[in-house]
Design a protein around this motif. Structure first.
Motif, PDB file in Angstrom:
ATOM      1  N   GLU A 200      30.773  42.159  24.826  1.00  0.00           N
ATOM      2  CA  GLU A 200      31.214  41.082  25.315  1.00  0.00           C
ATOM      3  C   GLU A 200      32.137  41.152  26.594  1.00  0.00           C
ATOM      4  O   GLU A 200      32.862  41.945  26.720  1.00  0.00           O
ATOM      5  CB  GLU A 200      31.907  40.269  24.335  1.00  0.00           C
ATOM      6  N   PHE A 201      31.480  40.579  27.728  1.00  0.00           N
ATOM      7  CA  PHE A 201      32.454  40.772  28.878  1.00  0.00           C
ATOM      8  C   PHE A 201      33.614  39.661  28.795  1.00  0.00           C
ATOM      9  O   PHE A 201      33.633  38.742  28.451  1.00  0.00           O
ATOM     10  CB  PHE A 201      31.544  40.261  30.106  1.00  0.00           C
ATOM     11  N   HIS A 202      34.790  40.278  29.025  1.00  0.00           N
ATOM     12  CA  HIS A 202      35.948  39.705  28.580  1.00  0.00           C
ATOM     13  C   HIS A 202      36.813  39.133  29.741  1.00  0.00           C
ATOM     14  O   HIS A 202      37.034  37.948  29.924  1.00  0.00           O
ATOM     15  CB  HIS A 202      36.835  41.017  28.249  1.00  0.00           C
ATOM     16  N   SER A 203      37.045  39.837  30.854  1.00  0.00           N
ATOM     17  CA  SER A 203      37.917  39.419  31.924  1.00  0.00           C
ATOM     18  C   SER A 203      38.013  40.333  33.015  1.00  0.00           C
ATOM     19  O   SER A 203      37.536  41.347  32.946  1.00  0.00           O
ATOM     20  CB  SER A 203      39.317  39.134  31.488  1.00  0.00           C
ATOM     21  N   TYR A 204      38.188  39.891  34.237  1.00  0.00           N
ATOM     22  CA  TYR A 204      38.186  40.683  35.488  1.00  0.00           C
ATOM     23  C   TYR A 204      39.409  40.346  36.349  1.00  0.00           C
ATOM     24  O   TYR A 204      39.445  39.298  36.741  1.00  0.00           O
ATOM     25  CB  TYR A 204      36.895  40.130  36.330  1.00  0.00           C
ATOM     26  N   LEU A 205      39.917  41.283  36.982  1.00  0.00           N
ATOM     27  CA  LEU A 205      40.923  41.461  37.968  1.00  0.00           C
ATOM     28  C   LEU A 205      40.420  41.939  39.080  1.00  0.00           C
ATOM     29  O   LEU A 205      39.918  43.460  39.115  1.00  0.00           O
ATOM     30  CB  LEU A 205      42.316  41.772  37.471  1.00  0.00           C
ATOM     31  N   LEU A 206      40.382  41.445  40.270  1.00  0.00           N
ATOM     32  CA  LEU A 206      39.974  42.406  41.608  1.00  0.00           C
ATOM     33  C   LEU A 206      41.179  42.163  42.696  1.00  0.00           C
ATOM     34  O   LEU A 206      41.410  40.901  42.978  1.00  0.00           O
ATOM     35  CB  LEU A 206      38.749  41.707  42.126  1.00  0.00           C
ATOM     36  N   PHE A 207      41.787  43.176  43.023  1.00  0.00           N
ATOM     37  CA  PHE A 207      42.976  43.131  43.967  1.00  0.00           C
ATOM     38  C   PHE A 207      42.421  43.558  45.369  1.00  0.00           C
ATOM     39  O   PHE A 207      41.904  44.814  45.451  1.00  0.00           O
ATOM     40  CB  PHE A 207      43.927  44.056  43.532  1.00  0.00           C
ATOM     41  N   GLY A 208      42.302  42.605  46.474  1.00  0.00           N
ATOM     42  CA  GLY A 208      41.756  43.078  47.475  1.00  0.00           C
ATOM     43  C   GLY A 208      42.745  43.431  48.533  1.00  0.00           C
ATOM     44  O   GLY A 208      44.093  43.056  48.475  1.00  0.00           O
ATOM     45  N   GLY A 209      42.450  43.962  49.819  1.00  0.00           N
ATOM     46  CA  GLY A 209      43.310  44.215  50.790  1.00  0.00           C
ATOM     47  C   GLY A 209      44.456  45.391  50.307  1.00  0.00           C
ATOM     48  O   GLY A 209      45.470  45.276  50.983  1.00  0.00           O
ATOM     49  N   VAL A 210      44.118  46.144  49.510  1.00  0.00           N
ATOM     50  CA  VAL A 210      45.011  47.224  48.843  1.00  0.00           C
ATOM     51  C   VAL A 210      45.587  48.236  50.116  1.00  0.00           C
ATOM     52  O   VAL A 210      46.773  48.555  49.847  1.00  0.00           O
ATOM     53  CB  VAL A 210      44.623  47.886  47.525  1.00  0.00           C
TER      54      VAL A 210
END
Length: 233
Positions: A200-210
């Motif tokens: 099951e796909f749960h959740s997603y965090l994507l941090f840009g401009g790091v």
């Protein structure tokens, strides 16, 4: 002498009474600890940045600590710290039984088998994951383990587990949003990995401009990870 014997008898009786009082409390404490261990959710973090000095590796540490503080049993597999499993070359593809690192692959599969939740943590390179991480998934999530080989009724070792993504990207958030990077990558993992293995796909965090983050902005990313852990675990 008789007085001393009486005192000794009284002392022994007092000790016995204390032991009787302590036993239920000790038993209760042991049962509570045992229950916590049984109920502790086990999470596997697969971390894919090759550098221990990267922001990705720093966030890996933040994530690990935040999970432990929530009472989660955490297993961390940082690919930079383990022996390379290699990739699927022609020989491996034609003769999987002859793989020289079969024992290592089985050991990695056991981490996935035990975990209830998997977190893939990695930088976004060329709209994808680093090559060593892709090679790891190719070899470890093999037919006969992650999905049936030639028999639809075969085993799905990862069925019912959940998977989350945490990524860092050099591209700014404006670019990520405009080009639909997050939606495209989520579909890739949701359909190509989770659906295929019945996770099951749960959740997603994507941090840009790091690459341009200030210390204060990095601290904000840390807090976002802690809040995400608190919400989901």
């Amino acid at each position: 002498m008789e007085h001393s014997l009486a005192e000794a008898g009284s002392s022994a009786e007092t000790m016995s009474q204390r032991q009787k009082t302590l036993r239920p409390a000790l038993l209760t404490a042991c049962l509570c600890l045992f229950t916590q261990l049984l109920l502790a959710q086990e999470v596997l973090i697969l971390s894919g940045h090759p550098s221990a000095k990267s922001l990705n590796a720093h966030l890996e540490s933040v994530l690990f600590t935040a999970l432990e503080e929530r009472g989660v049993a955490v297993q961390l597999r940082a690919l930079r710290e383990i022996e390379s499993i290699g990739h699927l070359d022609a020989q491996r593809w034609s003769d999987r039984a002859g793989v020289s690192q079969e024992a290592q692959i089985a050991a990695e599969q056991e981490f996935w088998r035990r975990a209830e939740h998997i977190i893939l943590l990695h930088p976004v390179w060329w709209w994808s994951m680093p090559a060593p991480m892709k090679a790891y998934l190719d070899v470890v999530l093999s037919p006969g383990f992650a999905y049936p080989e030639g028999d639809a009724s075969g085993p799905f070792a990862l069925k019912g587990k959940s998977l989350s993504l945490i990524q860092t990207a050099g591209a700014p958030d404006t670019y990520i949003e405009a080009e639909g990077l997050k939606e495209a990558y989520e579909r890739l993992i949701r359909v190509g990995l989770c659906d295929f293995t019945q996770m099951e796909f749960h959740s997603y965090l994507l941090f840009g401009g790091v690459m341009e983050k200030s210390p204060a902005e990095i601290a904000a990313l840390e807090e976002e990870i802690r809040a995400w852990v608190k919400e989901h675990f």
